[in-house]
Each structure stands twice: as C-alpha cells, then as structure tokens.
Design an enzyme around this catalytic site. Structure first.
Site, PDB file in Angstrom:
ATOM      1  N   SER A 129     -78.432   9.624 -10.206  1.00 16.13           N
ATOM      2  CA  SER A 129     -79.499  10.073  -9.000  1.00 16.13           C
ATOM      3  C   SER A 129     -79.041  10.056  -7.672  1.00 16.13           C
ATOM      4  O   SER A 129     -78.029   9.344  -7.521  1.00 16.13           O
ATOM      5  CB  SER A 129     -81.192   9.155  -9.114  1.00 16.13           C
ATOM      6  OG  SER A 129     -81.703   8.906 -10.232  1.00 16.13           O
ATOM      7  N   VAL A 130     -79.635  10.857  -6.433  1.00 18.35           N
ATOM      8  CA  VAL A 130     -79.199  11.296  -5.438  1.00 18.35           C
ATOM      9  C   VAL A 130     -80.247  10.774  -4.122  1.00 18.35           C
ATOM     10  O   VAL A 130     -81.408  11.339  -5.021  1.00 18.35           O
ATOM     11  CB  VAL A 130     -78.645  12.651  -5.301  1.00 18.35           C
ATOM     12  CG1 VAL A 130     -78.178  12.697  -3.613  1.00 18.35           C
ATOM     13  CG2 VAL A 130     -77.976  13.189  -6.761  1.00 18.35           C
TER      14      VAL A 130
ATOM     15  N   ASP B 213     -66.431  23.655 -12.693  1.00 18.50           N
ATOM     16  CA  ASP B 213     -68.023  23.814 -13.285  1.00 18.50           C
ATOM     17  C   ASP B 213     -68.871  24.554 -11.579  1.00 18.50           C
ATOM     18  O   ASP B 213     -69.780  23.809 -11.198  1.00 18.50           O
ATOM     19  CB  ASP B 213     -68.240  22.127 -13.338  1.00 18.50           C
ATOM     20  CG  ASP B 213     -69.404  22.023 -13.711  1.00 18.50           C
ATOM     21  OD1 ASP B 213     -70.208  23.172 -14.710  1.00 18.50           O
ATOM     22  OD2 ASP B 213     -70.508  21.182 -13.148  1.00 18.50           O
TER      23      ASP B 213
END
Length: 634
Positions: free
Chosen positions: A335-336, A447
């Site tokens: 999570s951020v 990516d």
C-alpha cells in the site's frame, strides 16, 4: 554596549572579504570559461586539406566534449582518412566539402553508386534534408527507374551499371512532365522500380555512372549562417550541450595563452589580498559566526539530510505517515500512504507486503533508483529495512499516475490536450534514454506502462517502480533472463520467445511504443469489450486506419486541433512496436524523431505482418503475440 559596537564595526570587514572572494571566483570562472570557449573546441580534419570540421559538426575521434557539436552532427574518419557522415536508416556517406555559410554538406557514395543511395534515403531521424542545388533554388526533374530483361527501350534512357544483376539491366528514363509520367507505359520486358527526384536531370543522367557523383545535404537548425557571415564561429552558450547558440570570435595564435596568463596573475593577486584580509579580521576580532549564520547553516544541513536517500526505522515510517492515516493507493506488492518529513517535505511511502516474494524487487528498487538523478525519474528519498518490514519513501507527486488521465472518464480528471501529451511523451522518452545511456551501467526497466508514470503538479512525467529492473554493462546489448517479466500488453515479443531475437534495451522501446498508443487512443491496447472484434487489438486497428486505409486519426483531438501531434506520436509508436528488436529504433533515435520535423517522419512497415519472416513461433500475426506464445525459460 561593547558587544554591540564590535558586531557593527566588524560587519563591513566581513562584507569586504565576501566581496573579494566572490570577485575572485567569478573572475577565475570567467577566465576559465573564455579559455574553454576559445581553445577547447578546436577545428579538426581527417586529413590534410580535408573538410574542416567545426561546430555544428564534431569529430568523434578527437574525443571532444558534447558541447563542441550539435546533436546528430557527429563525423568520423575512415581508415583511409576520409571524412564519414552516418545517417540513421540510410548508411554512411563520405564527405567532399562542407559549406558553413550556406549550411550545405556535399557527400558521395563510397561504393560509387549514388543513384542507389537516392533510392534508400531516409531523413526521419536526421537533422539533414536533401538539397538539389547549391544556390538555394532546388530545381529538379523526375526520372523513372526501370528493371528490364532486355534492352528494347525507346526514348531517352540511360543505363545504370551499378544497379544491374545477372540477366537484368537497369535504366533511368527522364520524365518530361506529369502528363507524360501518368501516360508512360514501360515495355513488356521492363517493370518500374520507382520514380525519384534528381537535380538537373539532363546533367545528372549524363553522369549517372560517374563514381564521383555527389549529393548535397542541407540543415536548417542550428542556424549559424549569421556567425559565419560575420567571420565568427558558432557555439552553445555557457558550454552546455543544449539550448541557445551565440557567435564567438575566432582566436588568433597565442591569444588564448595570453588570456590565461593574465587571468592567473590577477587571480593570484586577488587570492593574496583575500588571505591577508581574512587573517587580519581573524586576529583582530577572533569571534565565532553570528547565531543567525549558524542557524542558517543548521537549517541547510537539515534540509540536505532530508533530500538525500536515508535509511529509516519502522518507527520513523509510522511517524512520517502519521500512523498510516492517509492511504493513496493499493498495489500488488503493498500500500502507498501520504507522509510528511520534519521540514514540511511531502512524500509517498510504499509499505511492502512481507508475505509477498518482494526481496528481489526491494533490492532492485533501492540499488537502481537510489543512484538515479534525472528530472523524469522519480526520486527515492529513503527506505526502510527493519526486520521483515520494508518500505520505500519517494517524493510526493500530487497528480498521481498517467493512467488516471488517459483511461478515466471521470469529469474530475479531464483529458490532456495534444501539447501536454507531446510534453509527457517527450519527458518519458528522455527518462528512458537516460536509464539506457546516462548512468555508469545501463538500466533496463522492463515495466514501462501508464501506471508507472507519475505526474508532478505541472504534469511533468517521472518514471517509477523499478522492482523488475535489471542492470547491465553498456558494452553488452544482450540480457540474460530466466523468465519473462513485465505486464501483459506491454511485454516485448522477445521476452516471451527467443524466436524474435535476444532480450535487450529494445524491450523497453517496445513497451514505450505501446504506452504511446494508449496515450493517443485513450484506451487499453487490448480491449475485449469493444463492439467490433477488429478493434479489440488497438495497435493493429490504428495501423490499418492510419497507414493502410490512409484515414486521419479521429481520437483525442480537441475541437481546435488538427491531429498532427497525435499522428506523429502514432508513427513513432508504430516504429517502436516492430516485432523484431533490430527493426526498432533506440531511445535516442526516438527522442530525435519526437523533436524533429514531423514532415520528415516516414511510415513504418506493418509490424503485424512482419512475423511472416519466420514460422517457427507459431504466432498468428493478426493477433497480439502474448495470446499464442508460452513462456520460455532458459
């Protein structure tokens, strides 16, 4: 009272020392700058009486700094000491002469077949353009190239010896006018190869087999004609490698040495005065710095400490995020949260899930991004490795990811206009180019996608998420991989199957091309929800409409827009997503294509039919590659 008098009486002395030191530094810098401007970028040549090489050209063998030449104007010397110019996609030309006043360069073919070079000229990533005459008036005619099995030709035809193969002759036929061209029918034994423009066709055709025939290339930028007319030379301002240019005097012999000697003499005198003044002040007053100065230094050190990558404890992470109070998002590896450092610097903290296999990703992220300093790469402020708890602390970017603006239909997230799309595309391209060329080791991201492109308050893009990145030496173009990595829809074909070639930095080029198409189209490259199955694979659909069917793009164009930017981005993207890595440009060439003249961009070959080169992959070219391939592990 005595303390107050001492403080006020010493202030002029401190100011005097500071002024002397500043004057000394400025003078030495100016002297060094003048010396570098005059002597560092010298005029070169490959052989005696050969073409003089100076700005905007730069001779690579002289190992001159990048500011001595303009990007794209590099020359080199052959083994025979001939001057060589290499054009992307067009090969090498030998240089006869350079006219700096008219901004023309005269070239010839080292194989002595200039007509063959005319058939394959490509200026899409080059600063040059073909010029047909040296007087500024490009008078030209047309000729038709014919390939014939016999010599039964009527009219004015010229045989081209250097293009012939066994059993066939090649002829050039002068075209009189457009009506004649439209009505011309070649003999049954001939077929038309191509129609090309040539300078002064009668003169040109009469010397078509002359090995000394030449081509003129011109350039518009940088415009140094004014400097050359004034008897001066052109250069970048302040010895930078980009930006504006100015005119400099051409130094006479011995002038540079005299300037340096004068600068050093005056500099030594100023140094002696500054030292004597400092010693006098030290012995007379012998006091510490003012408290105000000390406080200012302490604040600077505090800010500096906050700006460099720092290792935090898990308790620090909880304090920075205010006990994880404000969550910004959720990803596959954690999570951020929004956080704040002690000096009011906002950060984004990504707390990694220790249950996931993120050991390699964490090491990649810290070791890779920790050494990067670029305006288009997100900055790592710090990290946490406290037992099994791991976190990464980044600079805070208020506009979040590019994905939110190109896919969302939310009114709160308005679509980006064409100019902003171009700025973002250019920033991403320069960031990837820096990863490939700007560091001690080449960094391959693996990516590149809209979710990993973050936007600051001015919508400047920054590349993020280096969990899948790999580092390799610049002198090795092939990367060893044990398994495919990346996100479906953006992974290059060679990452899945070595039938397409070896994995290299060209894999990031492919991902960037897919990202560009999504920016232009405002939709995912693969969308199974569309009504027509022919539109499910967006890259092929957009190629058919832009290239094959000759239709203009009618997507993401504002009411007052003309679609030129979208068209340019699309053509560059289609170059980047060629199936085979060798057919894709480097990121440096991509940046040049985005910065160059849009009119010089040529259409790429169809990337969706190129798989007919080999049938070993078993891939249907009408479908995206990842639907028909299995991952190959080495």
């Amino acid at each position: 009272m005595g303390g107050g008098c001492r403080s006020s009486s010493r202030q002029p002395q401190v100011i005097l020392v500071r002024q002397l030191l500043i004057s000394l530094v400025l003078f030495i810098l100016a002297s060094a700058d003048a010396e570098e401007n005059q002597d560092n970028c010298t005029i070169s040549e490959c052989k005696h009486h050969g073409p003089a090489i100076r700005f905007p050209f730069r001779l690579k063998e002289d190992r001159q700094q990048s500011h001595c030449g303009y990007p794209g104007f590099e020359l080199s010397c052959t083994a025979n000491k001939e001057t060589k110019l290499e054009l992307p996609f067009s090969g090498a030309f030998l240089v006869k002469a350079i006219d700096y006043r008219s901004q023309l360069i005269e070239t010839y073919d080292p194989q002595g077949c200039i007509i063959k070079r005319l058939l394959h000229l490509n200026f899409s990533t080059s600063p040059f353009h073909q010029t047909l005459s040296s007087d500024g008036n490009d008078y030209y005619d047309l000729i038709i190239i014919l390939n014939c099995s016999s010599t039964e030709l009527r009219g004015k035809a010229h045989r081209i010896n250097c293009l012939e193969v066994s059993g066939y002759q090649v002829f050039a036929v002068h075209v009189l006018d457009d009506d004649w061209l439209s009505g011309y029918m070649p003999p049954p034994s001939c077929h038309k190869v191509r129609t090309i423009s040539v300078p002064f066709s009668n003169h040109f055709l009469s010397h078509i087999n002359d090995p000394d025939s030449s081509l003129l290339f011109g350039w518009k930028s940088p415009n140094c004609s004014y400097c050359n007319e004034k008897g001066k030379r052109c250069a970048f301002k302040n010895n930078t490698s980009t930006g504006s240019i100015w005119c400099l005097d051409i130094p006479t012999k011995g002038e540079s040495g005299k300037q340096l000697l004068t600068g050093l003499t005056i500099g030594l005198i100023l140094v002696e005065i500054a030292i004597l003044t400092s010693i006098t002040i030290y012995f007379v007053y012998n006091s510490k710095l003012d408290k105000e100065d000390q406080a200012r230094i302490e604040k600077f050190l505090e800010d500096y400490q906050a700006l460099r990558p720092t290792r935090y404890s898990y308790a620090d992470i909880k304090r920075i995020t205010n006990q994880f109070k404000e969550k910004l998002g959720q990803g596959g590896y954690g999570s951020v949260f929004k956080g704040k450092l002690s000096n009011e610097i906002l950060v984004a903290v990504k707390v990694l899930n220790y249950s996931k296999g993120n050991g390699e990703e964490f090491i990649n992220e810290v070791s890779t991004i920790g050494r990067i300093h670029h305006v288009n790469v997100v900055r790592l402020v710090g990290f946490c490795a406290d037992g099994f708890r791991r976190a990464l602390v980044y600079e805070f970017l208020p506009n979040e990811s590019l994905e939110k603006f190109i896919f969302s239909k939310d009114a709160n997230n308005p679509s980006l206009d064409s100019e902003k799309l171009m700025d973002i595309a250019m920033g991403i391209a320069k960031g990837i180019e820096y990863l490939h060329q700007g560091c001690d080791q080449r960094i391959l991201h693996f990516d590149i996608k809209p979710h990993n492109i973050l936007l600051d308050h001015n919508f400047n893009p920054k590349i993020s998420d280096f969990g899948l990145a790999k580092l390799c030496s610049k002198d090795k173009s092939i990367v060893s991989m044990t398994a495919a990595r990346g996100t479906m829809g953006y992974i290059a074909p060679e990452v899945f199957s070595r039938n397409f070639g070896n994995v290299s930095y060209k894999s990031d080029v492919y991902s960037f091309g897919m990202l560009l198409l999504e920016m232009v189209g405002g939709r995912k490259n693969i969308d199974t929800t569309v009504e027509k199955s022919s539109q499910a694979y967006f890259p092929e659909w957009i190629y058919n409409h832009l290239i094959s069917q000759g239709e203009e793009l009618k997507i993401r164009i504002a009411e007052d827009g003309d679609g030129k930017i979208e068209r340019r981005l699309t053509i560059v993207a289609l170059w980047c997503i060629q199936w085979y890595p060798v057919d894709r440009p480097s990121m440096k060439a991509v940046v040049q294509m985005l910065e160059g003249d849009a009119e010089n961009l040529i259409m790429p070959p169809n990337p969706f039919a190129s798989t007919t080169k080999t049938n070993t992959s078993g891939v249907n070219p009408k479908k995206p590659f990842h639907t028909g391939l299995t991952i190959i592990e080495e």
